[in-house]
Design a protein around this motif. Structure first.
Motif, PDB file in Angstrom:
ATOM      1  N   ILE A  42       0.843  -1.202   0.000  1.00  0.00           N
ATOM      2  CA  ILE A  42       0.000   0.000   0.000  1.00  0.00           C
ATOM      3  C   ILE A  42       0.873   1.244   0.000  1.00  0.00           C
ATOM      4  O   ILE A  42       1.820   1.354   0.784  1.00  0.00           O
ATOM      5  N   GLY A  43       0.544   2.176  -0.877  1.00  0.00           N
ATOM      6  CA  GLY A  43       1.274   3.438  -0.963  1.00  0.00           C
ATOM      7  C   GLY A  43       0.661   4.516  -0.088  1.00  0.00           C
ATOM      8  O   GLY A  43      -0.564   4.602   0.052  1.00  0.00           O
ATOM      9  N   GLY A  48       5.819   7.835  -0.788  1.00  0.00           N
ATOM     10  CA  GLY A  48       6.353   8.679  -1.844  1.00  0.00           C
ATOM     11  C   GLY A  48       5.328   9.689  -2.319  1.00  0.00           C
ATOM     12  O   GLY A  48       4.303   9.922  -1.674  1.00  0.00           O
ATOM     13  N   GLY A  49       5.569  10.290  -3.485  1.00  0.00           N
ATOM     14  CA  GLY A  49       4.658  11.279  -4.040  1.00  0.00           C
ATOM     15  C   GLY A  49       3.520  10.622  -4.793  1.00  0.00           C
ATOM     16  O   GLY A  49       3.706   9.588  -5.447  1.00  0.00           O
ATOM     17  N   PRO A  91      10.876   3.896   1.485  1.00  0.00           N
ATOM     18  CA  PRO A  91      10.831   5.178   0.777  1.00  0.00           C
ATOM     19  C   PRO A  91      10.815   4.959  -0.737  1.00  0.00           C
ATOM     20  O   PRO A  91      11.494   4.071  -1.260  1.00  0.00           O
ATOM     21  N   VAL A  92      10.008   5.773  -1.432  1.00  0.00           N
ATOM     22  CA  VAL A  92       9.920   5.699  -2.892  1.00  0.00           C
ATOM     23  C   VAL A  92      10.170   7.106  -3.444  1.00  0.00           C
ATOM     24  O   VAL A  92       9.218   7.837  -3.749  1.00  0.00           O
ATOM     25  N   PRO A  93      11.417   7.522  -3.585  1.00  0.00           N
ATOM     26  CA  PRO A  93      11.685   8.879  -4.062  1.00  0.00           C
ATOM     27  C   PRO A  93      11.503   9.051  -5.564  1.00  0.00           C
ATOM     28  O   PRO A  93      11.351  10.163  -6.052  1.00  0.00           O
ATOM     29  N   GLY A  94      11.504   7.955  -6.328  1.00  0.00           N
ATOM     30  CA  GLY A  94      11.501   8.069  -7.778  1.00  0.00           C
ATOM     31  C   GLY A  94      10.130   7.979  -8.408  1.00  0.00           C
ATOM     32  O   GLY A  94       9.463   8.992  -8.665  1.00  0.00           O
ATOM     33  N   LEU A 148       3.406   7.110  -6.772  1.00  0.00           N
ATOM     34  CA  LEU A 148       2.514   6.073  -6.274  1.00  0.00           C
ATOM     35  C   LEU A 148       1.438   5.755  -7.304  1.00  0.00           C
ATOM     36  O   LEU A 148       1.013   4.602  -7.442  1.00  0.00           O
ATOM     37  N   ASP A 149       0.994   6.765  -8.029  1.00  0.00           N
ATOM     38  CA  ASP A 149      -0.006   6.567  -9.075  1.00  0.00           C
ATOM     39  C   ASP A 149       0.502   5.579 -10.119  1.00  0.00           C
ATOM     40  O   ASP A 149      -0.211   4.632 -10.489  1.00  0.00           O
ATOM     41  N   ALA A 150       1.726   5.768 -10.591  1.00  0.00           N
ATOM     42  CA  ALA A 150       2.279   4.872 -11.608  1.00  0.00           C
ATOM     43  C   ALA A 150       2.444   3.462 -11.061  1.00  0.00           C
ATOM     44  O   ALA A 150       2.163   2.472 -11.764  1.00  0.00           O
ATOM     45  N   MET A 151       2.871   3.352  -9.817  1.00  0.00           N
ATOM     46  CA  MET A 151       3.063   2.034  -9.218  1.00  0.00           C
ATOM     47  C   MET A 151       1.737   1.305  -9.033  1.00  0.00           C
ATOM     48  O   MET A 151       1.668   0.078  -9.163  1.00  0.00           O
TER      49      MET A 151
END
Length: 319
Positions: free
Chosen positions: A107-108, A140-141, A161-164, A167-170
């Motif tokens: 979950i993001g 992340g964002g 952490p997801v800096p790159g 969350l939408d794309a993932m």
């Protein structure tokens, strides 16, 4: 004769605060100098940077500060933003409409200590039996890559952490099973979107929830700087009175029967239905009327590591 205190105050542009900055609600005990940015996030940032004597604050952020021993702000039971959040859980288009299916999934989140996220995670744990420690969290964002925010003070939570990537794309390509966000992911564009809300009829879920629990989630409240209040203790009650009057006037506008005060149809009939469901005070201020919500939020905050221990409601509003 005692000088009337001047209070510089910042809050977002709500109808229930409108009569404070347009001068229709005044007080013999306090003079307001209002600043009204478009977004609450800007209010939070500017208040943190030292602007204003009082301002709208995130309930989660001020609770986190109080839990850490920071008593520089005095919270008042003026709840400027409330929102049910069943509609803030986003999943892939093929995901079952069953919250229990989120157990152990990916979950993001954009910020662990965000008020809306705390309520959603608490909802999943308390109402649907999901162990938050078993979830793989990705922070992340949402729609733009973003820096990661603070992690819990305690608790065995798996947060990556997801800096790159966003969350939408993932979520859209299956790297995430769900995203918690009060704003929709960019991929959500209607019936044929690659993402959807977990609860298709989220409004009905929210109605059932408040009917069963009495919980009406609070997002933002009003806070005053303690140093400012120390010299002007009468300001606290004066602020509660004028903000309450402005809110009551807004509710009265919403229930006008002759013509809608808003550029939307059926606002009066919807407002009256809401009052039958929630009661005459559809947007309550004050501690006691919101105690079930505050108690539940403080449970969630402690369970999710926002505070190092479970705070009491009176600690939040201690003067």
């Amino acid at each position: 004769m005692t000088d009337i205190p001047v209070v510089r105050v910042g809050f977002a542009d709500y109808d229930h605060t409108r009569d404070l900055w347009n001068g229709r609600v005044t007080s013999p005990d306090v003079t307001l100098r209002c600043t009204v940015p478009d977004r609450a996030g800007e209010v939070f940032r500017r208040f943190a940077d030292g602007e204003w004597d009082a301002a709208e604050v995130s309930l989660a952020q001020v609770t986190e500060r109080i839990g850490a021993g920071d008593d520089s702000l005095v919270l008042l039971p003026v709840f400027l933003a409330r929102a049910f959040r069943h509609g803030a859980i986003w999943v892939g288009a093929g995901f079952p409409e069953d919250p229990a299916e989120l157990a152990g999934k990916r979950i993001g989140i954009t910020n662990w200590s965000q008020t809306s996220g705390i309520f959603v995670r608490g909802l999943l744990a308390s109402r649907y039996g999901i162990r938050l420690e078993d979830i793989r969290w990705f922070q992340g964002g949402l729609n733009t890559p973003g820096a990661t925010a603070r992690t819990p003070q305690r608790g065995a939570f798996d947060i990556t952490p997801v800096p790159g990537p966003t969350l939408d794309a993932m979520l859209a390509d299956g790297r995430l099973d769900a995203v918690i966000s009060s704003r929709p992911p960019a991929s959500f564009k209607g019936r044929n979107s690659p993402v959807k809300r977990l609860f298709a009829k989220w409004t009905f879920e929210e109605m059932s929830y408040v009917e069963a629990t009495g919980i009406y989630p609070i997002m933002h409240a009003l806070a005053v700087r303690r140093e400012f209040l120390r010299q002007r203790p009468q300001v606290a009650d004066a602020l509660v009175r004028v903000f309450t009057e402005a809110k009551d006037r807004a509710v009265a506008r919403a229930t006008q029967v002759s013509v809608s005060m808003y550029p939307l149809p059926w606002t009066t009939s919807n407002a009256n239905r809401t009052m039958k469901f929630l009661g005459a005070d559809v947007w309550p201020y004050g501690v006691e009327s919101s105690r079930p919500t505050l108690e539940e939020f403080l449970d969630y905050a402690a369970q999710q590591g926002i505070t190092p221990r479970r705070l009491g409601v009176e600690e939040l509003f201690a003067r």
